[in-house]
Write a protein that holds these residues in place. Sequence first.
Motif, PDB file in Angstrom:
ATOM      1  N   GLY A   1      45.632   8.722 -14.817  1.00 45.46           N
ATOM      2  CA  GLY A   1      45.675   8.096 -13.495  1.00 45.46           C
ATOM      3  C   GLY A   1      45.129   8.996 -12.395  1.00 45.46           C
ATOM      4  O   GLY A   1      44.697   8.524 -11.343  1.00 45.46           O
TER       5      GLY A   1
ATOM      6  N   SER B   1      39.669   1.862 -20.053  1.00 49.03           N
ATOM      7  CA  SER B   1      40.541   2.829 -19.374  1.00 49.03           C
ATOM      8  C   SER B   1      41.954   2.828 -19.956  1.00 49.03           C
ATOM      9  O   SER B   1      42.855   3.397 -19.365  1.00 49.03           O
ATOM     10  N   THR B   2      42.141   2.164 -21.102  1.00 44.28           N
ATOM     11  CA  THR B   2      43.486   2.032 -21.693  1.00 44.28           C
ATOM     12  C   THR B   2      43.738   3.199 -22.639  1.00 44.28           C
ATOM     13  O   THR B   2      43.223   3.245 -23.748  1.00 44.28           O
ATOM     14  N   THR B   3      44.564   4.148 -22.190  1.00 49.96           N
ATOM     15  CA  THR B   3      44.648   5.438 -22.874  1.00 49.96           C
ATOM     16  C   THR B   3      45.981   5.703 -23.574  1.00 49.96           C
ATOM     17  O   THR B   3      46.189   6.774 -24.127  1.00 49.96           O
ATOM     18  N   ALA B   4      46.912   4.734 -23.521  1.00 51.34           N
ATOM     19  CA  ALA B   4      48.235   4.956 -24.142  1.00 51.34           C
ATOM     20  C   ALA B   4      48.129   5.004 -25.663  1.00 51.34           C
ATOM     21  O   ALA B   4      47.160   4.515 -26.255  1.00 51.34           O
TER      22      ALA B   4
HETATM   23  C1  1QQ Z   1      46.190   3.256 -18.740  1.00 47.32           C
HETATM   24  C2  1QQ Z   1      45.506   4.264 -17.902  1.00 47.32           C
HETATM   25  C3  1QQ Z   1      45.441   4.054 -16.425  1.00 47.32           C
HETATM   26  C4  1QQ Z   1      45.350   5.359 -15.701  1.00 47.32           C
HETATM   27  C5  1QQ Z   1      44.223   3.223 -16.103  1.00 47.32           C
HETATM   28  C6  1QQ Z   1      44.004   3.005 -14.632  1.00 47.32           C
HETATM   29  O1  1QQ Z   1      44.986   5.210 -18.445  1.00 47.32           O
HETATM   30  O2  1QQ Z   1      46.901   2.372 -18.220  1.00 47.32           O
HETATM   31  O3  1QQ Z   1      46.010   3.357 -19.957  1.00 47.32           O
END
Ligand code: 1QQ
Length: 386
Positions: free
Chosen positions: A266, A139-142
């Motif tokens: 999110g 879920s790490t999208t940065a």
């Molecule tokens: C990140 C996300 C968050 C929304 C995960 C819950 O994408 O922290 O990269």
Amino acid sequence: MFNVRSSIKKWSSATLALVFAASVTGCGGSQPAAPASPEAGAPAKIGVVSYLTGGGAAYGEAIKQGLELARDEINTQGKVKIELIFEDSKGDKNEAINATNKLIHKDNVIGIIGPTLSGEMFAVGPIATQAGVSIMGTSTTAEGITDIGDYVFRNALPESLAIPHAVKKAQEKLGLKKVAVMYSNNNDWAVSGFKTFEQAIKDNGLETVAVETFADKDTDFSAQLTKIATLKPDAIMIAGLYQEAALILKKAREVGITVPIVGNNGFNSPQLIKAGGAAAEGVVVASPWFPGKNDEKVKQFVAAYQAKYNKEPDQFAAQAYDALYIMAAGLEKAGTTTDRKKLRDSLANVKDFPGVTGKFAFDAKRNPAMDVTILVVKDGQFTELK
Ligand code: 1QQ
């Protein structure tokens, strides 16, 4: 693209994490393999660092459920056996660091899934890389996640590939001209999301009338939204987690803002709709997951998840489910339950993997190539915005 200040902030926490890892292992630089398994046929131990309690627990709960369903299926298929060891990071970098060190040095896991937040991955990715343990964010999208090191993977769709589609679609469908932007400025991922929004807004020829910030755990957004209301934007673009996002949505409606809201990753939790209620109607977001997809694999997964948990899987569950299957494919190909380096190399070569979030492959930088669906909240449900 990051500005210099946020890169420095990020790398200073990464450096701290490295120093901490070196002091725990007492072997700065070397990459010990996990000790050989004592019993033949023992399962491969996979550690999980997840946001299981606290303000973002719905993300972690979905991730845990997706992983447990995948583990049970994989273990009955008989090709590889997996034991999952869960650690709660509470969405906190220091907790994530402690959890990662425990999994690597005490539990001797062969690989790690998680953590949930990009900010946590910036803190623990260097530790895993230093120890030679593959770590896969679901879920790490940065921006910049896999630049942390060669052992950092993700099957989470980077927001640089998601947000531009959401902004473009929103503009096409809603005829936007001027927008306001809000983001959490103490969350690495939301800061990255803001920059991606900024670029997409520019690329689509939109005008930004206001940029307002808040912080994770804030509960009062009246000052920012009262100001935005006077500027009459055609939409608000928000980078934030569901807890704050739901409160922002409610307050926005309260101060008379009726325009659509475009969110980032999110917003992809059903918890946003639960907490936001009617205020969440019309929210637009991009996701690699859509449970209504007309695809046999998706249907089977949705049915199995429904049967086990009595609810529909969300994006976080779906990506976690795929991640464990990708791990299992890597383990099977590597032919080991303990050799961390072999697992890393075989994971890096995963191609043409048929997941519930689509056909999957890691690119040369261990990022996924995936398709995006644009969703809109309608009658309390994420539906496809066509
Ligand atoms: C990140 C996300 C968050 C929304 C995960 C819950 O994408 O922290 O990269």
